[in-house]
Design a protein around this motif. Structure first.
Motif, mmCIF file in Angstrom:
data_model
loop_
_atom_site.group_PDB
_atom_site.id
_atom_site.type_symbol
_atom_site.label_atom_id
_atom_site.label_comp_id
_atom_site.label_asym_id
_atom_site.label_seq_id
_atom_site.Cartn_x
_atom_site.Cartn_y
_atom_site.Cartn_z
ATOM 1 N N ASP A 45 0.876 -1.167 0.000
ATOM 2 C CA ASP A 45 0.000 0.000 0.000
ATOM 3 C C ASP A 45 0.911 1.213 0.000
ATOM 4 O OD1 ASP A 45 -2.380 -1.472 0.137
ATOM 5 O OD2 ASP A 45 -2.302 -1.544 2.320
ATOM 6 N N VAL A 46 0.696 2.128 -0.935
ATOM 7 C CA VAL A 46 1.564 3.299 -1.074
ATOM 8 C C VAL A 46 0.771 4.540 -0.671
ATOM 9 C CG1 VAL A 46 2.999 4.624 -2.671
ATOM 10 C CG2 VAL A 46 2.838 2.131 -2.915
ATOM 11 N N VAL A 47 1.356 5.321 0.255
ATOM 12 C CA VAL A 47 0.681 6.511 0.775
ATOM 13 C C VAL A 47 1.626 7.704 0.725
ATOM 14 C CG1 VAL A 47 -0.793 5.128 2.311
ATOM 15 C CG2 VAL A 47 1.349 6.072 3.186
ATOM 16 N N GLU A 48 1.048 8.886 0.869
ATOM 17 C CA GLU A 48 1.861 10.101 0.977
ATOM 18 C C GLU A 48 2.680 10.033 2.263
ATOM 19 O OE1 GLU A 48 2.221 12.468 -1.208
ATOM 20 O OE2 GLU A 48 0.603 11.872 -2.571
ATOM 21 N N ALA A 49 3.843 10.646 2.261
ATOM 22 C CA ALA A 49 4.704 10.649 3.441
ATOM 23 C C ALA A 49 4.004 11.257 4.650
ATOM 24 C CB ALA A 49 6.004 11.394 3.145
ATOM 25 N N THR A 50 3.157 12.223 4.420
ATOM 26 C CA THR A 50 2.447 12.874 5.527
ATOM 27 C C THR A 50 1.361 11.988 6.119
ATOM 28 O OG1 THR A 50 0.963 13.913 3.934
ATOM 29 C CG2 THR A 50 2.874 15.208 4.687
ATOM 30 N N GLU A 51 1.032 10.893 5.436
ATOM 31 C CA GLU A 51 -0.046 10.012 5.893
ATOM 32 C C GLU A 51 0.451 8.714 6.533
ATOM 33 O OE1 GLU A 51 -2.481 9.337 2.454
ATOM 34 O OE2 GLU A 51 -2.959 11.461 2.234
ATOM 35 N N ILE A 52 1.753 8.482 6.543
ATOM 36 C CA ILE A 52 2.275 7.221 7.078
ATOM 37 C C ILE A 52 2.234 7.254 8.615
ATOM 38 C CG2 ILE A 52 4.736 7.849 7.111
ATOM 39 C CD1 ILE A 52 4.113 4.602 5.634
ATOM 40 N N ALA A 53 1.794 6.174 9.202
ATOM 41 C CA ALA A 53 1.749 6.088 10.663
ATOM 42 C C ALA A 53 3.168 6.090 11.230
ATOM 43 C CB ALA A 53 1.005 4.826 11.095
ATOM 44 N N ALA A 54 3.339 6.658 12.407
ATOM 45 C CA ALA A 54 4.665 6.793 13.027
ATOM 46 C C ALA A 54 5.250 5.459 13.467
ATOM 47 C CB ALA A 54 4.582 7.743 14.214
ATOM 48 N N ASP A 55 4.437 4.394 13.515
ATOM 49 C CA ASP A 55 4.941 3.084 13.958
ATOM 50 C C ASP A 55 5.327 2.173 12.798
ATOM 51 O OD1 ASP A 55 2.369 2.471 13.052
ATOM 52 O OD2 ASP A 55 1.984 1.055 14.676
ATOM 53 N N VAL A 56 5.400 2.712 11.584
ATOM 54 C CA VAL A 56 5.764 1.934 10.393
ATOM 55 C C VAL A 56 7.234 2.160 10.076
ATOM 56 C CG1 VAL A 56 5.356 1.640 7.909
ATOM 57 C CG2 VAL A 56 3.426 2.018 9.459
ATOM 58 N N VAL A 57 7.951 1.085 9.766
ATOM 59 C CA VAL A 57 9.368 1.176 9.394
ATOM 60 C C VAL A 57 9.458 1.676 7.952
ATOM 61 C CG1 VAL A 57 11.554 -0.065 9.107
ATOM 62 C CG2 VAL A 57 9.948 -0.743 10.934
ATOM 63 N N THR A 58 10.040 2.859 7.795
ATOM 64 C CA THR A 58 10.276 3.431 6.474
ATOM 65 C C THR A 58 11.788 3.487 6.248
ATOM 66 O OG1 THR A 58 10.336 5.699 7.354
ATOM 67 C CG2 THR A 58 8.181 4.863 6.614
ATOM 68 N N MET A 59 12.184 3.887 5.059
ATOM 69 C CA MET A 59 13.617 4.016 4.786
ATOM 70 C C MET A 59 14.216 5.057 5.720
ATOM 71 S SD MET A 59 14.457 1.762 2.713
ATOM 72 C CE MET A 59 16.159 2.295 2.667
ATOM 73 N N ARG A 60 15.398 4.745 6.217
ATOM 74 C CA ARG A 60 16.168 5.574 7.141
ATOM 75 C C ARG A 60 15.535 5.666 8.519
ATOM 76 N NH1 ARG A 60 17.357 9.339 2.292
ATOM 77 N NH2 ARG A 60 19.245 8.419 1.484
ATOM 78 N N SER A 61 14.595 4.754 8.800
ATOM 79 C CA SER A 61 14.062 4.660 10.166
ATOM 80 C C SER A 61 15.092 3.963 11.043
ATOM 81 C CB SER A 61 12.772 3.829 10.197
ATOM 82 O OG SER A 61 11.697 4.525 9.648
ATOM 83 N N ARG A 62 15.133 4.371 12.289
ATOM 84 C CA ARG A 62 15.955 3.696 13.301
ATOM 85 C C ARG A 62 14.999 2.800 14.069
ATOM 86 N NH1 ARG A 62 20.895 3.131 14.000
ATOM 87 N NH2 ARG A 62 21.672 2.534 16.025
#
Length: 139
Positions: A45-62
């Motif tokens: 599922d692809v969403v806008e960056a402003t819509e991604i939940a804070a608990d999802v691992v994205t690129m450059r996430s620690r």
């Protein structure tokens, strides 16, 4: 090197960058890993960056994860570095473990198969830092 299927959410920017990276890197990747990366990109599922939940691992996430029977570890999900080993404290997205974590959520257990066929699992304990949650949409 199979990663078990899971629901995944990616930002549009991560999806575009990874699609481009895969197009450039495909020849140097093991065929199963390249096919798996394509499958993940195709079905996420692809969403806008402003819509991604804070608990999802994205690129450059620690992220902090715990593998079965091991102490928790913390690292950053990174793009591969050309011509050198990855920096300490990073895991490349173009590894079975990296692909299993991309788009996973805190509390989720991810699974993958290592290069010699051994199964691995890890639980995502915490997304310590996510660029999008910090307001860094171009990271």
């Amino acid at each position: 090197m199979e990663v078990l299927t899971q629901e995944r959410v990616l930002t549009k920017l991560d999806h575009a960058r990874l699609t481009s990276l895969l197009a450039r890197s495909r020849a140097g990747l093991p065929p199963k890993l390249a096919a798996l990366a394509e499958e993940i990109l195709d079905f996420a599922d692809v969403v806008e960056a402003t819509e991604i939940a804070a608990d999802v691992v994205t690129m450059r996430s620690r992220v902090r994860v715990a593998r079965t029977g091991e102490a928790p570890v913390e690292f950053t999900l990174s793009y591969p570095v050309e011509g050198s080993p990855p920096p300490e404290g990073t895991v490349s997205v173009l590894t079975p473990m990296g692909l299993s974590l991309l788009g996973a959520r805190t509390g989720q257990t991810v699974s993958w198969t290592g290069p010699t066929g051994e199964p691995h699992t890890a639980q995502v304990l915490e997304v310590v830092y996510q660029p999008e949650a910090a307001g860094d949409y171009g990271a």
